[in-house]
Design a protein around this motif. Structure first.
Motif, PDB file in Angstrom:
ATOM      1  N   ALA A 322     -14.810  38.425  -9.375  1.00 23.29           N
ATOM      2  CA  ALA A 322     -13.533  37.857  -8.946  1.00 23.29           C
ATOM      3  C   ALA A 322     -12.361  38.449  -9.713  1.00 23.29           C
ATOM      4  O   ALA A 322     -11.252  38.582  -9.188  1.00 23.29           O
ATOM      5  N   GLY A 323     -12.592  38.819 -10.990  1.00 26.11           N
ATOM      6  CA  GLY A 323     -11.518  39.305 -11.847  1.00 26.11           C
ATOM      7  C   GLY A 323     -11.335  38.386 -13.039  1.00 26.11           C
ATOM      8  O   GLY A 323     -11.834  37.248 -13.060  1.00 26.11           O
ATOM      9  N   ASN A 324     -10.589  38.866 -14.019  1.00 22.65           N
ATOM     10  CA  ASN A 324     -10.428  38.136 -15.278  1.00 22.65           C
ATOM     11  C   ASN A 324      -8.979  37.759 -15.547  1.00 22.65           C
ATOM     12  O   ASN A 324      -8.491  37.858 -16.674  1.00 22.65           O
ATOM     13  N   ASP A 325      -8.270  37.328 -14.500  1.00 29.56           N
ATOM     14  CA  ASP A 325      -6.841  37.046 -14.613  1.00 29.56           C
ATOM     15  C   ASP A 325      -6.514  35.558 -14.636  1.00 29.56           C
ATOM     16  O   ASP A 325      -5.352  35.173 -14.455  1.00 29.56           O
ATOM     17  N   GLY A 326      -7.511  34.722 -14.864  1.00 33.68           N
ATOM     18  CA  GLY A 326      -7.277  33.274 -14.818  1.00 33.68           C
ATOM     19  C   GLY A 326      -6.266  32.771 -15.815  1.00 33.68           C
ATOM     20  O   GLY A 326      -5.639  31.718 -15.596  1.00 33.68           O
ATOM     21  N   ASN A 327      -6.079  33.473 -16.922  1.00 38.98           N
ATOM     22  CA  ASN A 327      -5.114  33.053 -17.941  1.00 38.98           C
ATOM     23  C   ASN A 327      -3.768  33.749 -17.811  1.00 38.98           C
ATOM     24  O   ASN A 327      -2.889  33.565 -18.658  1.00 38.98           O
ATOM     25  N   THR A 344     -17.999  36.876  -3.602  1.00 43.16           N
ATOM     26  CA  THR A 344     -17.089  37.056  -4.734  1.00 43.16           C
ATOM     27  C   THR A 344     -17.511  36.086  -5.828  1.00 43.16           C
ATOM     28  O   THR A 344     -17.667  34.891  -5.578  1.00 43.16           O
ATOM     29  N   ILE A 345     -17.667  36.604  -7.065  1.00 41.26           N
ATOM     30  CA  ILE A 345     -18.305  35.817  -8.111  1.00 41.26           C
ATOM     31  C   ILE A 345     -17.326  35.475  -9.230  1.00 41.26           C
ATOM     32  O   ILE A 345     -16.743  36.357  -9.869  1.00 41.26           O
ATOM     33  N   GLY A 346     -17.176  34.179  -9.474  1.00 35.35           N
ATOM     34  CA  GLY A 346     -16.410  33.697 -10.608  1.00 35.35           C
ATOM     35  C   GLY A 346     -17.311  33.486 -11.811  1.00 35.35           C
ATOM     36  O   GLY A 346     -18.525  33.670 -11.743  1.00 35.35           O
ATOM     37  N   ALA A 347     -16.702  33.072 -12.922  1.00 37.95           N
ATOM     38  CA  ALA A 347     -17.450  32.913 -14.170  1.00 37.95           C
ATOM     39  C   ALA A 347     -17.437  31.462 -14.636  1.00 37.95           C
ATOM     40  O   ALA A 347     -16.422  30.759 -14.506  1.00 37.95           O
ATOM     41  N   VAL A 348     -18.571  31.026 -15.182  1.00 39.49           N
ATOM     42  CA  VAL A 348     -18.673  29.708 -15.812  1.00 39.49           C
ATOM     43  C   VAL A 348     -19.249  29.881 -17.214  1.00 39.49           C
ATOM     44  O   VAL A 348     -19.745  30.935 -17.595  1.00 39.49           O
ATOM     45  N   THR A 349     -19.184  28.780 -17.967  1.00 40.19           N
ATOM     46  CA  THR A 349     -19.732  28.751 -19.320  1.00 40.19           C
ATOM     47  C   THR A 349     -21.212  28.394 -19.267  1.00 40.19           C
ATOM     48  O   THR A 349     -21.785  28.186 -18.195  1.00 40.19           O
ATOM     49  N   SER A 350     -21.819  28.264 -20.436  1.00 44.81           N
ATOM     50  CA  SER A 350     -23.237  27.900 -20.509  1.00 44.81           C
ATOM     51  C   SER A 350     -23.512  26.515 -19.952  1.00 44.81           C
ATOM     52  O   SER A 350     -24.640  26.195 -19.580  1.00 44.81           O
ATOM     53  N   THR A 351     -22.467  25.668 -19.873  1.00 46.84           N
ATOM     54  CA  THR A 351     -22.625  24.307 -19.336  1.00 46.84           C
ATOM     55  C   THR A 351     -22.161  24.223 -17.883  1.00 46.84           C
ATOM     56  O   THR A 351     -21.988  23.139 -17.346  1.00 46.84           O
ATOM     57  N   ALA A 355     -14.860  28.961 -16.520  1.00 47.77           N
ATOM     58  CA  ALA A 355     -14.387  29.791 -17.629  1.00 47.77           C
ATOM     59  C   ALA A 355     -12.924  30.144 -17.376  1.00 47.77           C
ATOM     60  O   ALA A 355     -12.585  30.699 -16.332  1.00 47.77           O
ATOM     61  N   SER A 356     -12.064  29.833 -18.326  1.00 49.10           N
ATOM     62  CA  SER A 356     -10.616  29.865 -18.096  1.00 49.10           C
ATOM     63  C   SER A 356     -10.087  31.242 -17.712  1.00 49.10           C
ATOM     64  O   SER A 356      -9.027  31.346 -17.086  1.00 49.10           O
ATOM     65  N   PHE A 357     -10.784  32.323 -18.055  1.00 44.76           N
ATOM     66  CA  PHE A 357     -10.303  33.664 -17.726  1.00 44.76           C
ATOM     67  C   PHE A 357     -10.623  34.072 -16.297  1.00 44.76           C
ATOM     68  O   PHE A 357     -10.100  35.061 -15.788  1.00 44.76           O
ATOM     69  N   PHE A 437     -11.361  27.198  -8.247  1.00 41.54           N
ATOM     70  CA  PHE A 437     -11.795  27.687  -9.544  1.00 41.54           C
ATOM     71  C   PHE A 437     -13.239  28.195  -9.519  1.00 41.54           C
ATOM     72  O   PHE A 437     -13.530  29.280 -10.013  1.00 41.54           O
ATOM     73  N   LYS A 438     -14.125  27.408  -8.911  1.00 44.71           N
ATOM     74  CA  LYS A 438     -15.535  27.778  -8.854  1.00 44.71           C
ATOM     75  C   LYS A 438     -16.011  28.010  -7.423  1.00 44.71           C
ATOM     76  O   LYS A 438     -17.184  28.272  -7.191  1.00 44.71           O
ATOM     77  N   GLY A 439     -15.114  27.911  -6.460  1.00 44.51           N
ATOM     78  CA  GLY A 439     -15.521  28.103  -5.074  1.00 44.51           C
ATOM     79  C   GLY A 439     -16.548  27.073  -4.667  1.00 44.51           C
ATOM     80  O   GLY A 439     -16.364  25.874  -4.862  1.00 44.51           O
TER      81      GLY A 439
END
Length: 536
Positions: A322-327, A344-351, A355-357, A437-439
């Motif tokens: 998705a990209g790293n422009d969340g901040n 299109t893939i976003g990012a999450v944390t271990s929980t 992920a804010s970025f 945010f997470k689709g």
């Protein structure tokens, strides 16, 4: 006054002779008949087989650009050809604005579009309106010691597919990135070479086959899919096959990289690739006139986005970060993450928290983006020297997910690319209530597998076998009272059940069978039905 006039003339000369990037599009493909009659001249047998499996016909997009057109453009005054796309029937060219514009006088040129958006006529793009884990028990055939990579696999229930011995076998992944130094020497990739799983690749910026060079980003990315160090890192598709394509030139940001990207996609198609991972995105270019505003991120403006949208029609699943422009001030997904018909893939944390970025959606025309998410914060990766470390970015959530797509597809290889995409989306934990945010959320690949197997048609003209998944009692129903033999095999190929079917509707008790996936065979006269059955 004379000095000012001289200055203005020089300025005008500089502006008109400044080098611009553009795409020249052609009107037709005059060699279509020849290539349709000789398909192996444009596609490998594996690519043709992939089309056959998914009932995809050859079409005009598959035909190469006419060599006579290319040669005339190459010989045109002041024009340099940088890349080409048969799907979009276009060349990426570089030259002065005047020399590029002069190409429109050629009869076979349909139009020219400049990378500098201000030089193009104003267009109105079509806008669409969109309305915005179950963990089963299965027979364990393999166990992997994931080490620190366990979380990024287990949150997707990927370990359950691995336990059933689905690890990407028979599927080919193409990785589009900035370079792969160390892949041919570092220990985490040795297993790929030992098993002949690296099929080759191409370096588009350098126009050669030296792929173990340039930037290390691709090495990190590949490790999340194909890397293997017992107790430290296991990729999501350790037994898939891989092509490695360098499409990114980190020395600068220029739209020719989008054209390299589409070239790589077309090459991947011709080689029979099933899944493409691209941890690359384009929003801001060195020449800001080439950059994309959010209003242009609708899947129809970016050259790479338009190429990506066509991949599913060729039987390929494109998985794109998705990209790293969340901040940042402009937080939205980049090009080609805005494409239709992709994941299109976003990012999450271990929980599994956002992920804010991670860049957010939707696409400008209102489609859900990102589609789904995987771990991208502190993801476990390998360095070029083989050290296992962590890194942040949707650059890593994307390949983690892409490897799982290949692993899932290896379990149900007869699905089409479009079906794979839909099963993945539907398995995600926010499918009913997606957000920006997470689709659709984090997918559950065991659930996707269960859903794929249960919705597959198990009908012949003479027989129905249901339900699937099954708990205790399976029904075999014959429409014409056709007699036959029903045989059931476990994942090791051992026969666990064989009965004769002699009535219109016959029940089979499966109480004594362990939970897991079984293969069945029903034979009657001249007909045979085979498939997979889930025992709950």
């Amino acid at each position: 006054m004379k000095t000012q006039l001289t200055f203005l003339c020089l300025l005008f000369s500089f502006i008109t002779n400044a080098q611009e990037d553009a795409w020249v599009y052609f009107t037709d493909k005059p060699d279509a008949t020849y290539y349709m009659n000789n398909p192996l001249e444009m596609l490998t047998q594996r690519a043709l087989d992939r089309r056959t499996t998914q009932n995809i016909n050859l079409d005009n997009l598959d035909i190469p650009i006419a060599s006579s057109y290319m040669n005339q453009i190459k010989n045109a005054t002041g024009i340099t050809v940088m890349a080409k796309s048969k799907w979009l029937n276009a060349l990426h060219i570089r030259g002065s604005q005047a020399n590029i514009q002069a190409l429109t006088s050629l009869g076979f040129v349909d139009r020219v579009l400049f990378a500098n958006h201000s030089l193009n006529p104003i267009s109105k793009f079509f806008n669409r309106n969109y309305t915005n884990k179950d963990e089963g028990e299965n027979e364990t055939l393999a166990n992997y010691n994931y080490g620190n990579s366990s979380n990024q696999i287990q949150m997707l229930n990927g370990h359950l597919l691995h336990q059933q011995d689905f690890t990407g076998q028979g599927k080919v992944i193409a990785v589009f990135d900035a370079g792969f130094p160390g892949v041919n020497t570092a220990a985490p990739f040795q297993r790929l070479f030992d098993n002949d799983l690296i099929l080759g690749g191409y370096n588009f910026p350098d126009r050669n086959t030296d792929i173990y060079t340039r930037n290390s980003h691709g090495t990190n990315v590949l490790s999340t899919m194909g890397g293997y160090v017992d107790g430290q890192l296991v990729g999501t598709a350790p037994d898939a096959e891989y092509y490695l394509f360098i499409t990114e030139d980190v020395a600068g940001e220029n739209p020719v990289e989008e054209s390299y990207w589409v070239e790589a996609l077309e090459m991947a198609d011709s080689l029979g690739v099933d899944v493409v991972n691209s941890s690359l995105g384009y929003a801001d270019y060195d020449n800001t006139s080439y950059s994309y505003a959010y209003s242009q991120r609708n899947g129809q403006v970016g050259f790479a986005s338009r190429g990506a949208s066509l991949a599913v029609s060729k039987g390929i699943v494109c998985v794109i970060s998705a990209g790293n422009d969340g901040n940042k001030t402009e937080k939205h997904i980049s090009i080609p993450a805005d494409a239709d018909n992709i994941l299109t893939i976003g990012a999450v944390t271990s929980t599994e928290a956002y992920a804010s970025f991670s860049s957010i959606g939707p696409s400008f025309d209102g489609r859900v983006k990102p589609d789904v998410c995987a771990r991208g914060q502190a993801a476990t990766v390998s360095s070029t020297t083989g050290n296992i470390t962590t890194s942040n970015g949707t650059s890593f959530s994307s390949p983690i997910l892409a490897g799982m797509v290949a692993t899932f597809w290896s379990a149900v290889p007869n699905l089409t690319a479009a079906e794979v995409i839909q099963f993945v989306r539907e398995s995600a934990d926010q499918f009913a209530t997606p957000d920006n945010f997470k689709g659709y959320g984090v997918p559950d690949f065991q659930l996707a597998l269960n859903n794929a197997l249960s919705t597959t048609s198990f009908e012949l003209e003479i027989v129905k076998i249901y339900p699937n998944p099954v708990n205790k009692k399976l029904t075999i129903e014959s429409s014409n009272n056709a007699e036959g033999k029903f045989t059931l095999y476990n994942n090791l190929g051992m026969k666990v059940l064989e009965i004769n079917i002699t009535s219109i509707s016959q029940s089979v008790q499966l109480d004594n069978l362990s939970s897991g996936i079984y293969l069945y065979d029903f034979s009657s006269n001249n007909s045979t039905l085979q498939g997979k059955l889930i025992k709950q």
